[in-house]
Write a protein that holds these residues in place. Structure first.
Motif, PDB file in Angstrom:
ATOM      1  N   GLN A 154       0.830  -1.200   0.000  1.00  0.00           N
ATOM      2  CA  GLN A 154       0.000   0.000   0.000  1.00  0.00           C
ATOM      3  C   GLN A 154       0.869   1.256   0.000  1.00  0.00           C
ATOM      4  OE1 GLN A 154      -3.327   0.464  -0.396  1.00  0.00           O
ATOM      5  NE2 GLN A 154      -3.300  -1.731  -0.857  1.00  0.00           N
ATOM      6  N   SER A 155       1.953   1.228   0.740  1.00  0.00           N
ATOM      7  CA  SER A 155       2.870   2.361   0.760  1.00  0.00           C
ATOM      8  C   SER A 155       3.486   2.585  -0.614  1.00  0.00           C
ATOM      9  CB  SER A 155       3.969   2.112   1.795  1.00  0.00           C
ATOM     10  OG  SER A 155       4.884   3.182   1.829  1.00  0.00           O
ATOM     11  N   MET A 156       3.868   1.504  -1.284  1.00  0.00           N
ATOM     12  CA  MET A 156       4.412   1.629  -2.635  1.00  0.00           C
ATOM     13  C   MET A 156       3.388   2.223  -3.578  1.00  0.00           C
ATOM     14  SD  MET A 156       6.560  -1.953  -2.973  1.00  0.00           S
ATOM     15  CE  MET A 156       7.331  -1.526  -4.539  1.00  0.00           C
ATOM     16  N   ALA A 157       2.149   1.764  -3.479  1.00  0.00           N
ATOM     17  CA  ALA A 157       1.092   2.262  -4.361  1.00  0.00           C
ATOM     18  C   ALA A 157       0.840   3.753  -4.138  1.00  0.00           C
ATOM     19  CB  ALA A 157      -0.193   1.470  -4.132  1.00  0.00           C
ATOM     20  N   GLU A 158       0.793   4.172  -2.887  1.00  0.00           N
ATOM     21  CA  GLU A 158       0.553   5.577  -2.579  1.00  0.00           C
ATOM     22  C   GLU A 158       1.699   6.452  -3.085  1.00  0.00           C
ATOM     23  OE1 GLU A 158       0.064   5.608   1.627  1.00  0.00           O
ATOM     24  OE2 GLU A 158      -1.838   4.498   1.571  1.00  0.00           O
ATOM     25  N   THR A 159       2.935   5.986  -2.924  1.00  0.00           N
ATOM     26  CA  THR A 159       4.090   6.765  -3.368  1.00  0.00           C
ATOM     27  C   THR A 159       4.143   6.841  -4.886  1.00  0.00           C
ATOM     28  OG1 THR A 159       5.265   5.983  -1.400  1.00  0.00           O
ATOM     29  CG2 THR A 159       6.578   7.049  -3.107  1.00  0.00           C
ATOM     30  N   ALA A 160       3.804   5.753  -5.563  1.00  0.00           N
ATOM     31  CA  ALA A 160       3.767   5.763  -7.020  1.00  0.00           C
ATOM     32  C   ALA A 160       2.725   6.751  -7.534  1.00  0.00           C
ATOM     33  CB  ALA A 160       3.485   4.358  -7.552  1.00  0.00           C
ATOM     34  N   ARG A 161       1.567   6.808  -6.874  1.00  0.00           N
ATOM     35  CA  ARG A 161       0.541   7.778  -7.285  1.00  0.00           C
ATOM     36  C   ARG A 161       1.043   9.202  -7.079  1.00  0.00           C
ATOM     37  NH1 ARG A 161      -3.114   3.813  -5.161  1.00  0.00           N
ATOM     38  NH2 ARG A 161      -3.015   4.749  -3.074  1.00  0.00           N
ATOM     39  N   GLU A 162       1.733   9.444  -5.968  1.00  0.00           N
ATOM     40  CA  GLU A 162       2.280  10.780  -5.728  1.00  0.00           C
ATOM     41  C   GLU A 162       3.265  11.173  -6.826  1.00  0.00           C
ATOM     42  OE1 GLU A 162       4.990  13.214  -2.443  1.00  0.00           O
ATOM     43  OE2 GLU A 162       4.291  11.180  -1.974  1.00  0.00           O
ATOM     44  N   ALA A 163       4.055  10.223  -7.294  1.00  0.00           N
ATOM     45  CA  ALA A 163       5.056  10.496  -8.325  1.00  0.00           C
ATOM     46  C   ALA A 163       4.479  10.458  -9.739  1.00  0.00           C
ATOM     47  CB  ALA A 163       6.199   9.489  -8.209  1.00  0.00           C
ATOM     48  N   ASP A 164       3.211  10.079  -9.875  1.00  0.00           N
ATOM     49  CA  ASP A 164       2.564   9.942 -11.195  1.00  0.00           C
ATOM     50  C   ASP A 164       3.269   8.902 -12.057  1.00  0.00           C
ATOM     51  OD1 ASP A 164       0.580  11.898 -10.691  1.00  0.00           O
ATOM     52  OD2 ASP A 164       1.978  13.495 -11.225  1.00  0.00           O
ATOM     53  N   VAL A 165       3.616   7.775 -11.457  1.00  0.00           N
ATOM     54  CA  VAL A 165       4.193   6.657 -12.199  1.00  0.00           C
ATOM     55  C   VAL A 165       3.344   5.411 -11.950  1.00  0.00           C
ATOM     56  CG1 VAL A 165       6.515   7.606 -12.059  1.00  0.00           C
ATOM     57  CG2 VAL A 165       5.768   5.952 -10.360  1.00  0.00           C
ATOM     58  N   ALA A 166       3.475   4.430 -12.819  1.00  0.00           N
ATOM     59  CA  ALA A 166       2.696   3.195 -12.699  1.00  0.00           C
ATOM     60  C   ALA A 166       3.619   2.009 -12.486  1.00  0.00           C
ATOM     61  CB  ALA A 166       1.853   2.965 -13.956  1.00  0.00           C
ATOM     62  N   ILE A 167       3.262   1.153 -11.534  1.00  0.00           N
ATOM     63  CA  ILE A 167       3.966  -0.122 -11.341  1.00  0.00           C
ATOM     64  C   ILE A 167       3.270  -1.138 -12.219  1.00  0.00           C
ATOM     65  CG2 ILE A 167       4.574  -1.922  -9.690  1.00  0.00           C
ATOM     66  CD1 ILE A 167       4.510   0.259  -7.505  1.00  0.00           C
ATOM     67  N   ILE A 168       3.951  -1.632 -13.273  1.00  0.00           N
ATOM     68  CA  ILE A 168       3.262  -2.423 -14.293  1.00  0.00           C
ATOM     69  C   ILE A 168       3.718  -3.872 -14.388  1.00  0.00           C
ATOM     70  CG2 ILE A 168       2.775  -0.360 -15.676  1.00  0.00           C
ATOM     71  CD1 ILE A 168       5.011  -1.313 -17.609  1.00  0.00           C
ATOM     72  N   THR A 169       4.743  -4.255 -13.642  1.00  0.00           N
ATOM     73  CA  THR A 169       5.159  -5.661 -13.672  1.00  0.00           C
ATOM     74  C   THR A 169       5.968  -5.959 -12.412  1.00  0.00           C
ATOM     75  OG1 THR A 169       6.234  -7.380 -15.021  1.00  0.00           O
ATOM     76  CG2 THR A 169       7.356  -5.260 -14.883  1.00  0.00           C
ATOM     77  N   GLY A 170       6.113  -7.237 -12.106  1.00  0.00           N
ATOM     78  CA  GLY A 170       6.837  -7.593 -10.892  1.00  0.00           C
ATOM     79  C   GLY A 170       7.172  -9.067 -10.840  1.00  0.00           C
ATOM     80  N   ASP A 171       7.776  -9.462  -9.729  1.00  0.00           N
ATOM     81  CA  ASP A 171       8.185 -10.850  -9.541  1.00  0.00           C
ATOM     82  C   ASP A 171       8.221 -11.131  -8.045  1.00  0.00           C
ATOM     83  OD1 ASP A 171       9.268 -13.438 -10.426  1.00  0.00           O
ATOM     84  OD2 ASP A 171      11.109 -12.751  -9.431  1.00  0.00           O
ATOM     85  N   THR A 172       7.977 -12.379  -7.662  1.00  0.00           N
ATOM     86  CA  THR A 172       7.992 -12.777  -6.257  1.00  0.00           C
ATOM     87  C   THR A 172       8.758 -14.076  -6.097  1.00  0.00           C
ATOM     88  OG1 THR A 172       5.800 -11.803  -5.945  1.00  0.00           O
ATOM     89  CG2 THR A 172       6.596 -13.279  -4.228  1.00  0.00           C
ATOM     90  N   LYS A 173       9.677 -14.082  -5.140  1.00  0.00           N
ATOM     91  CA  LYS A 173      10.378 -15.300  -4.758  1.00  0.00           C
ATOM     92  C   LYS A 173      10.277 -15.446  -3.239  1.00  0.00           C
ATOM     93  CE  LYS A 173      12.105 -16.485  -8.827  1.00  0.00           C
ATOM     94  NZ  LYS A 173      11.438 -15.449  -9.643  1.00  0.00           N
ATOM     95  N   VAL A 174      10.152 -16.692  -2.770  1.00  0.00           N
ATOM     96  CA  VAL A 174      10.126 -16.981  -1.344  1.00  0.00           C
ATOM     97  C   VAL A 174      11.308 -17.886  -1.027  1.00  0.00           C
ATOM     98  CG1 VAL A 174       8.828 -17.998   0.564  1.00  0.00           C
ATOM     99  CG2 VAL A 174       7.618 -16.745  -1.242  1.00  0.00           C
TER     100      VAL A 174
END
Length: 340
Positions: free
Chosen positions: A113-133
């Protein structure tokens, strides 16, 4: 030359050990001229689409939550700022997570949620990602990698190698806030006022400075290694001397006091929401006004000038309140590990 046979914490300091690691291992192996330019983002041309700026960063800060931010906000701000220092309009981010088995899902949700809020403030979009455990005990809860891409305007050519004698050096605000905030939280240090990280997306501030000062030489966010590493990188790349007026450098009294207690130089402490800019002297006032008009640049200041290197070669000097000067060098080892 690197004298160690294994990686040490100091190799991630942003100082001299890290520079040797980059020069003698990574740059020795990778041949791209964009990488060898030594800027925070690589700028390259794509056929038919103009130029892009690309940067990537990995965040391992501990603790994951601290006054003024968290690892998620840090991850977005760090990459947005690195891309923006090239003069690019930041467009898109990727995010990769390495999660340790047993990490609380509520903490992961809070970070996202923090990442999403900061991205909106910067007017950028997070469009891809990856997860490893990874197995329990194989990591420290969560590590995050972000990469960012932006469009570079035609004619823009910002570089740490572009500084010229007579240029003016500016910073967008108080130094050392992030490093001391994380250290005080980690070590349980009690101060009379709460120290907060300065983590912030600065792409809009940088765009405003570019509008006000069209001949900006370069930008850099003084993260690991602080202002000292940034200015030494500029001096070496441009073959110049940079003189800093110590009294002009903005540092909060509580940060100064903490540094004195811990034996740190605030000019070597990391920042995550500040920008260093080098501009021609006749554009310095306009650049300063543009910084101060932004919420993250209220404490911006002109702190120094670029001079001929002379026989002594490229270096950074600090003029003290007593009129003497001292050499401001890069960190030798690790001062504050795991702060970003």
């Amino acid at each position: 030359m690197i004298s160690d046979s294994t990686v040490q914490l100091g190799h991630g300091s942003g100082g001299q050990m890290m520079k040797r690691l980059i020069d003698e291992v990574f740059l020795d192996a990778f041949e791209a001229p964009e990488l060898h330019a030594g800027n925070d983002a690589g700028v390259a041309a794509l056929p038919g689409t103009g130029r892009i700026a690309l940067s990537t960063d990995t965040f391992v800060v501990t603790p994951h939550f601290f006054p003024g931010g968290d690892i998620g906000r840090l991850a977005v701000c760090g990459t947005v700022n690195d891309v923006a220092t090239s003069g690019a309009r930041v467009r898109y981010l990727s995010c990769g997570f390495i999660l340790e088995e047993g990490f609380p899902l509520d903490d992961l949700r809070r970070i996202c949620q923090s990442m999403a809020e900061t991205a909106r403030e910067a007017d950028v979009a997070i469009i891809t990602g990856d997860t490893k455990v990874v197995n329990h005990g194989s990591a420290d809860g969560v590590y995050i990698n972000t990469a960012g891409v932006g469009e570079v305007p035609e004619g823009s050519s910002l570089s740490g190698a572009a500084c010229q004698p007579g240029d003016v050096v500016l910073v967008s605000g108080t130094l050392g806030d992030h490093g001391i905030a994380v250290m005080s939280q980690r070590e349980g240090l009690a101060f009379s006022t709460t120290m907060e990280s300065d983590a912030a997306p600065l792409n809009h501030l940088i765009a405003a400075v570019l509008d006000a000062s069209p001949h900006v030489r370069c930008f850099r966010d003084p993260t690991r290694g602080g202002l000292a590493s940034t200015l030494n990188e500029f001096a070496a790349a441009s073959n110049v001397e940079i003189e800093v007026d110590e009294e002009a450098v903005p540092v909060k009294p509580e940060v100064q006091a903490a540094c004195e207690m811990l034996g740190y130089d605030p000019l070597q402490v990391a920042n995550e929401g500040k920008i260093v800019a080098v501009v021609p002297a006749d554009e310095a006032a306009a650049a300063l006004e543009a910084m101060r008009a932004n919420r993250y640049g209220a404490d911006a200041a002109i702190i120094g000038r670029v001079r001929d290197a002379g026989e002594s070669g490229p270096c950074v000097r600090v003029r003290t309140p007593w009129g003497s000067t001292r050499i401001l060098d890069m960190l030798v080892g690790e001062q504050l590990p795991r702060i970003c």
